[in-house]
Design a protein around this motif. Structure first.
Motif, short mmCIF file in Angstrom:
data_model
loop_
_atom_site.label_atom_id
_atom_site.label_comp_id
_atom_site.label_asym_id
_atom_site.label_seq_id
_atom_site.Cartn_x
_atom_site.Cartn_y
_atom_site.Cartn_z
N VAL A 171 0.83 -1.21 0.00
CA VAL A 171 0.00 0.00 0.00
C VAL A 171 0.86 1.25 0.00
CG1 VAL A 171 -1.68 1.33 1.33
CG2 VAL A 171 -1.96 -1.15 1.11
N GLU A 172 1.89 1.28 0.85
CA GLU A 172 2.71 2.48 0.98
C GLU A 172 3.41 2.82 -0.34
OE1 GLU A 172 2.63 -0.05 3.10
OE2 GLU A 172 1.51 0.99 4.69
N THR A 173 3.90 1.81 -1.03
CA THR A 173 4.56 2.06 -2.32
C THR A 173 3.57 2.61 -3.33
OG1 THR A 173 6.16 0.30 -1.89
CG2 THR A 173 5.88 0.99 -4.18
N ASN A 174 2.36 2.07 -3.35
CA ASN A 174 1.35 2.57 -4.27
C ASN A 174 0.94 4.01 -3.95
OD1 ASN A 174 1.15 0.30 -5.94
ND2 ASN A 174 -0.28 -0.71 -4.54
N LEU A 175 0.86 4.34 -2.68
CA LEU A 175 0.54 5.71 -2.29
C LEU A 175 1.62 6.68 -2.76
CD1 LEU A 175 -0.83 5.20 1.34
CD2 LEU A 175 -2.15 5.60 -0.75
N ALA A 176 2.87 6.28 -2.61
CA ALA A 176 3.97 7.12 -3.08
C ALA A 176 3.93 7.28 -4.59
CB ALA A 176 5.30 6.52 -2.64
N THR A 177 3.57 6.22 -5.30
CA THR A 177 3.47 6.28 -6.75
C THR A 177 2.38 7.27 -7.18
OG1 THR A 177 4.27 4.02 -7.04
CG2 THR A 177 2.92 4.93 -8.82
N ILE A 178 1.24 7.21 -6.51
CA ILE A 178 0.14 8.12 -6.85
C ILE A 178 0.57 9.58 -6.69
CG2 ILE A 178 -2.14 8.90 -6.07
CD1 ILE A 178 -2.71 5.92 -5.37
N GLU A 179 1.24 9.87 -5.60
CA GLU A 179 1.71 11.24 -5.38
C GLU A 179 2.73 11.65 -6.44
OE1 GLU A 179 3.75 14.03 -1.88
OE2 GLU A 179 3.50 11.87 -1.57
N ALA A 180 3.66 10.73 -6.76
CA ALA A 180 4.70 11.04 -7.75
C ALA A 180 4.11 11.27 -9.14
CB ALA A 180 5.73 9.91 -7.79
N CYS A 181 2.95 10.70 -9.41
CA CYS A 181 2.31 10.85 -10.71
C CYS A 181 1.48 12.13 -10.82
CB CYS A 181 1.44 9.63 -11.00
SG CYS A 181 2.36 8.11 -11.32
N GLY A 182 1.41 12.92 -9.76
CA GLY A 182 0.73 14.20 -9.84
C GLY A 182 -0.69 14.21 -9.32
N TYR A 183 -0.93 13.47 -8.23
CA TYR A 183 -2.25 13.42 -7.63
C TYR A 183 -2.17 13.68 -6.13
CZ TYR A 183 -3.50 10.82 -11.90
OH TYR A 183 -3.69 10.43 -13.20
N ASP A 184 -3.27 14.16 -5.57
CA ASP A 184 -3.44 14.27 -4.13
C ASP A 184 -4.37 13.16 -3.67
OD1 ASP A 184 -1.92 16.64 -3.99
OD2 ASP A 184 -3.68 17.85 -4.54
N LEU A 185 -3.95 12.39 -2.69
CA LEU A 185 -4.74 11.27 -2.20
C LEU A 185 -6.00 11.78 -1.50
CD1 LEU A 185 -4.77 8.12 -1.78
CD2 LEU A 185 -3.87 8.63 0.51
N LEU A 186 -7.14 11.17 -1.80
CA LEU A 186 -8.39 11.46 -1.12
C LEU A 186 -8.77 10.37 -0.13
CD1 LEU A 186 -10.50 12.83 -4.12
CD2 LEU A 186 -9.36 14.14 -2.32
N GLY A 187 -8.24 9.18 -0.32
CA GLY A 187 -8.51 8.09 0.60
C GLY A 187 -8.22 6.74 -0.02
N HIS A 188 -8.16 5.71 0.81
CA HIS A 188 -7.99 4.34 0.31
C HIS A 188 -8.54 3.37 1.34
CE1 HIS A 188 -4.45 3.17 2.86
NE2 HIS A 188 -4.27 4.48 2.88
N PHE A 189 -8.96 2.20 0.87
CA PHE A 189 -9.47 1.16 1.77
C PHE A 189 -9.36 -0.19 1.07
CE2 PHE A 189 -13.11 2.76 -0.63
CZ PHE A 189 -13.76 1.61 -1.04
#
Length: 253
Positions: A171-189
Motif C-alpha cells: 500500500v505504501e509504495t502505491n501511495l507514493a506512486t500516486i503522489e509522484a504521478c501528480g495526484y493528491d490522495l483522497l482516501g484508500h481502503f
C-alpha cells in the motif's frame, strides 16, 4: 510451454459468463465514490476496462452524468449493454470498444476516471501517468489494485504472485506512486473478503468441473484451468496477507 494464443482463448473461456472479471461489490464502488470530493452535479465519467460493468451500473445509479465505458472485449460490452437497458440506464452509458493504452479522448475530457481491477493490465504507475491527461483540473480517479497487506506474506502466496503478478507491491509504495504521478490522495481502503467471493470466485469455482471435462486431454488448456483453481486456493488460505485496495485521488494542480 503454453501456446500464448491458445492459453488466452482458454482464459477468456474461463472468465466468460461471470458477473465480474475480478473482485468488487457495489458497496465498495459507492464507498469509493463518496471519497471523490468536488465533483460537479453531472460529472463526465470514464470507466476504463469496464468488463460486464456491475460497477458501471452502480455509478450510473448514484450519479446523474454521462458515463463512457471502455473495454477491449465486445462480449463484456454486450453484457453491459444488456444490463444497462434492463435497469433503464441505456441512454446514459456510452459503450466503446477500445484499448486502455491509447484511449481516443481529448485532454481534460472527464471529471472522474474509474478502473476496478483493470489498471494492472497497463501497470499501476503507467495507468496513473497515462490517464492523467484525460482528467479535468482537480478531477478524481478511483482505481483498485492487487496489493500486499503485510510485509511478510506466506511463502506459497508470495511464490504464486511472483509468477502471476510480479509487479504487485504494498500500500505504501502505491501511495507514493500516486503522489509522484501528480495526484493528491483522497482516501484508500481494502475491499472486504465477500467482494472476492460473491460475484467472482464463487461462480468461477463452480465452473471448474465443467472446464476440466471440456478440456480433458488438452494439457495446455488444463494448465490454465488449474492455475485458476490454485489462485482461488491461495486466496482461501492466505487472503489476510493481500487484497484489492481502492485508491481514490484528485488531479493536483
Amino acid at each position: 510451454m503454453i501456446e500464448e494464443s491458445h492459453a488466452f482463448e482458454v482464459f477468456l473461456d474461463v472468465q466468460s459468463g461471470l458477473p465480474r472479471q475480478g473482485p468488487g461489490d457495489a458497496r465498495s464502488t459507492l464507498n469509493a465514490l463518496a471519497l471523490c470530493r468536488g465533483l460537479p452535479a453531472r460529472p463526465t465519467v470514464l470507466d476504463i476496462g469496464c468488463g460486464p460493468g456491475l460497477q458501471t451500473l452502480a455509478l450510473a445509479g448514484a450519479l446523474e452524468g454521462k458515463i463512457t465505458a471502455v473495454d477491449l472485449f465486445q462480449d463484456y460490452l454486450d453484457a453491459l449493454a444488456d444490463r444497462a437497458e434492463a435497469v433503464g440506464h441505456g441512454d446514459r452509458i456510452e459503450i466503446l470498444a477500445g484499448d486502455m493504452t491509447s484511449l481516443p479522448f481529448p485532454d481534460e475530457s472527464f471529471d472522474l476516471l474509474w478502473a476496478e481491477g483493470s489498471a494492472y493490465i497497463m501497470g499501476f504507475e503507467a495507468a496513473f501517468r497515462g490517464w492523467r491527461r484525460l482528467l479535468k483540473p482537480v478531477g478524481c480517479i478511483a482505481v483498485t489494485e492487487l496489493t500486499w497487506l503485510r510485509p511478510d506474506p506466506p511463502h506459497e502466496a508470495a511464490a504464486f504472485f511472483r509468477t502471476e503478478y510480479p509487479a504487485m507491491t504494498d500500500v505504501e509504495t502505491n501511495l507514493a506512486t500516486i503522489e509522484a504521478c501528480g495526484y493528491d490522495l483522497l482516501g484508500h481502503f481494502t475491499l472486504p473478503d465477500a467482494a472476492w467471493w460473491d460475484d467472482y470466485y464463487a461462480p468461477l469455482e463452480a465452473k471448474l468441473p465443467a472446464l476440466r471435462q471440456r478440456y480433458a486431454g488438452d494439457t495446455e488448456a488444463l494448465a490454465v484451468v488449474e492455475t485458476t483453481a490454485r489462485e482461488i486456493d491461495v486466496r482461501r488460505r492466505f487472503g489476510k496477507s493481500y487484497g484489492y485496495e481502492f485508491f481514490v485521488a484528485r488531479k493536483a494542480g
